[in-house]
Design a protein around this motif. Structure first.
Motif, short mmCIF file in Angstrom:
data_model
loop_
_atom_site.label_atom_id
_atom_site.label_comp_id
_atom_site.label_asym_id
_atom_site.label_seq_id
_atom_site.Cartn_x
_atom_site.Cartn_y
_atom_site.Cartn_z
N LEU A 168 0.82 -1.21 0.00
CA LEU A 168 0.00 0.00 0.00
C LEU A 168 0.86 1.26 0.00
N ALA A 169 2.04 1.19 0.58
CA ALA A 169 2.95 2.34 0.54
C ALA A 169 3.36 2.64 -0.90
N VAL A 170 3.62 1.59 -1.67
CA VAL A 170 3.96 1.77 -3.09
C VAL A 170 2.78 2.36 -3.85
N LEU A 171 1.59 1.81 -3.59
CA LEU A 171 0.39 2.31 -4.26
C LEU A 171 0.13 3.77 -3.91
N GLY A 172 0.26 4.11 -2.64
CA GLY A 172 0.03 5.48 -2.22
C GLY A 172 0.97 6.46 -2.89
N ALA A 173 2.23 6.07 -3.01
CA ALA A 173 3.22 6.95 -3.64
C ALA A 173 2.91 7.16 -5.12
N SER A 174 2.40 6.13 -5.79
CA SER A 174 2.15 6.24 -7.23
C SER A 174 0.83 6.92 -7.56
N LYS A 175 -0.16 6.82 -6.65
CA LYS A 175 -1.50 7.36 -6.92
C LYS A 175 -1.84 8.60 -6.09
N GLY A 176 -0.92 9.03 -5.26
CA GLY A 176 -1.20 10.21 -4.45
C GLY A 176 -2.21 9.96 -3.35
N ILE A 177 -2.22 8.74 -2.80
CA ILE A 177 -3.14 8.39 -1.72
C ILE A 177 -2.36 8.38 -0.41
N ASP A 178 -2.86 9.11 0.57
CA ASP A 178 -2.21 9.19 1.88
C ASP A 178 -2.87 8.17 2.81
N PHE A 179 -2.26 6.99 2.94
CA PHE A 179 -2.80 5.95 3.81
C PHE A 179 -2.39 6.23 5.26
N TRP A 224 -4.59 -6.93 -7.03
CA TRP A 224 -5.47 -6.30 -6.04
C TRP A 224 -5.19 -4.81 -5.87
N ARG A 225 -3.97 -4.39 -6.12
CA ARG A 225 -3.68 -2.96 -5.97
C ARG A 225 -4.50 -2.13 -6.95
N ASP A 226 -4.73 -2.67 -8.17
CA ASP A 226 -5.58 -1.96 -9.13
C ASP A 226 -7.00 -1.84 -8.60
N GLY A 227 -7.46 -2.90 -7.93
CA GLY A 227 -8.80 -2.86 -7.35
C GLY A 227 -8.93 -1.82 -6.26
N VAL A 228 -7.91 -1.72 -5.41
CA VAL A 228 -7.92 -0.72 -4.35
C VAL A 228 -7.88 0.69 -4.95
#
Length: 414
Positions: free
Chosen positions: A29-40, A119-123
């Motif tokens: 999720l850290a990788v996903l947040g960095a790429s999509k601008g999501i602050d988890f 699953w990261r695409d789904g999130v």
């Protein structure tokens, strides 16, 4: 976008195994947040309602079965949409399904994502949809004038827009647009005319007076949008013909390119559709009429005069087709995938979404200026326009967005 993440796992599970699972998802999720601008933001299950309220969405990470009660206690403190990410094993999915069933029965919108490959695409999609939902609920649509024929009474329409989709609908007098257009600064209007001439490869009917009048309508409409804090606007454009001897085609097209969905003929369901697609895709769309439907080739010709120039490979400035006044746009677009969309039906609870391919652009003189031939991917979608239409106007947007639209309806609609 800020997302609260809460992990839930059974106390009967091996703590080392649970910790290892959690560490894997935190890293992903850290990788996903960095790429999509999501602050988890990570929280324990006893997180307070106040802490959760600081986020835009909730991600419940279900690491094992036996977590239904713990998960529901978290959901009970949350007011907005949620996504449940279920570990692929250890009865986590069964627990997630039970949680979502209970959550939906209490009015929560939610979706389950299985932590299988991809699953990261789904999130990412779930939170893009949540962002669209939140944006709609903060939005205001302005209606200038009213249609001669509407699908429901004004008060019922206002209620349906707000209750089903979220935006507030405000009614404004069309006379304000007439007055503001007449008051528009002449030099500012002339600067816009100079832009029109510089950017359009070809000008056919419009003369200097027509272009100046269209520029002043744009300035007047933009002033109304800014003064009233509108996120989208629907204008009874035919009512401008007599007092201004001009049309709103150019103003609507330009506002769409500037990120403000704007529709003609005071068509509020179409304006709502255009706003929905703007938030979902971050792209402009083209409002158009089905002008012919060929069931043999599953091809529909859509036409109108107010396409946003940014959607075009090239375009000409023409007059408005019906009145031969003002400035309309005859656009030529590159072939490629498109989506045709319309919100309508009883209480605006239905949505038509069809994928197809733009195959060519026409130049007939007996149709509105921009003419797009779209071959539908599914023959039944073309037939539905004749058997169960939701309205005349449809939005056309570049790309195939049917999956995202269907997921949105599954996520947020009953």
């Amino acid at each position: 976008m800020r997302v609260s993440v809460v992990e839930v796992a059974s106390s009967w599970r091996d703590i080392r195994e649970v910790t290892s699972r959690a560490g894997h998802y935190r890293a992903e999720l850290a990788v996903l947040g960095a790429s999509k601008g999501i602050d988890f933001r990570w929280h324990d299950p006893d997180v307070s309602a106040t802490e959760l309220a600081a986020s835009d969405a909730l991600l419940l990470l279900v690491l094992s079965g036996g977590t239904e009660q713990l998960g529901m206690s978290v959901i009970s403190r949350w007011k907005g949409p949620l996504a449940i990410l279920a570990h692929p094993g250890d009865n986590a999915l069964a627990a997630a399904i039970e949680m979502l069933a209970l959550a939906r029965s209490t009015g929560h919108a939610g979706i389950i994502i299985q932590a299988s490959p991809g699953w990261r695409d789904g999130v990412s999609l779930a939170f893009a949809l949540a962002k669209t939902h939140a944006s709609l609920r903060r939005a205001t649509i302005g209606s200038l004038g009213s249609r001669e024929v509407e699908i429901m009474t004004p008060w019922a329409l206002e209620g349906a827009v707000s209750e089903v989709w979220g935006p507030q609908l405000v009614h404004l007098p069309l006379g304000q647009l007439v007055r503001y257009s007449r008051e528009a600064d002449m030099q500012a209007a002339q600067d816009i005319v100079d832009e029109m001439r510089a950017q359009a490869p070809r000008v056919v009917e419009p003369d200097a007076r027509a272009m100046l009048g269209s520029a002043r309508i744009y300035l007047g409409l933009k002033r109304i949008v800014e003064e009233h804090g509108l996120d989208a606007v629907a204008v009874h454009c035919f009512a401008l013909l007599t007092p201004l001897a001009n049309t709103g085609c150019y103003a609507l097209a330009r506002l769409n390119d500037e990120g403000v969905p704007a529709t003609c003929e005071a068509d509020i369901p179409s304006c709502l559709t255009m706003l929905f697609m703007r938030y979902l895709t971050s792209a402009p769309s083209f409002l158009a009429n089905p002008s012919s439907i060929d069931l043999g080739s599953d091809t529909v010709v859509f036409a109108h005069c107010s396409i946003p120039p940014s959607m075009c490979a090239t375009y000409s400035l023409r007059s408005h087709y019906e009145s031969n006044l003002g400035v309309g746009i005859a656009g030529e677009l590159e072939p490629g995938p498109v989506t045709v969309v319309r919100i309508g039906g009883k209480d605006l609870r239905e949505i038509y979404a069809a994928s197809g391919r733009l195959v060519e652009c026409g130049d007939r003189e007996d149709l509105c200026r921009t003419q797009l031939s779209v071959r539908f991917d599914r023959p039944e979608d073309a037939r539905l326009l004749l058997s169960r239409p939701l309205g005349n106007h449809h939005m056309i947007v570049r790309g195939d967005w049917t999956h995202q639209i269907n997921q949105y309806c599954s996520y947020f609609r009953d």
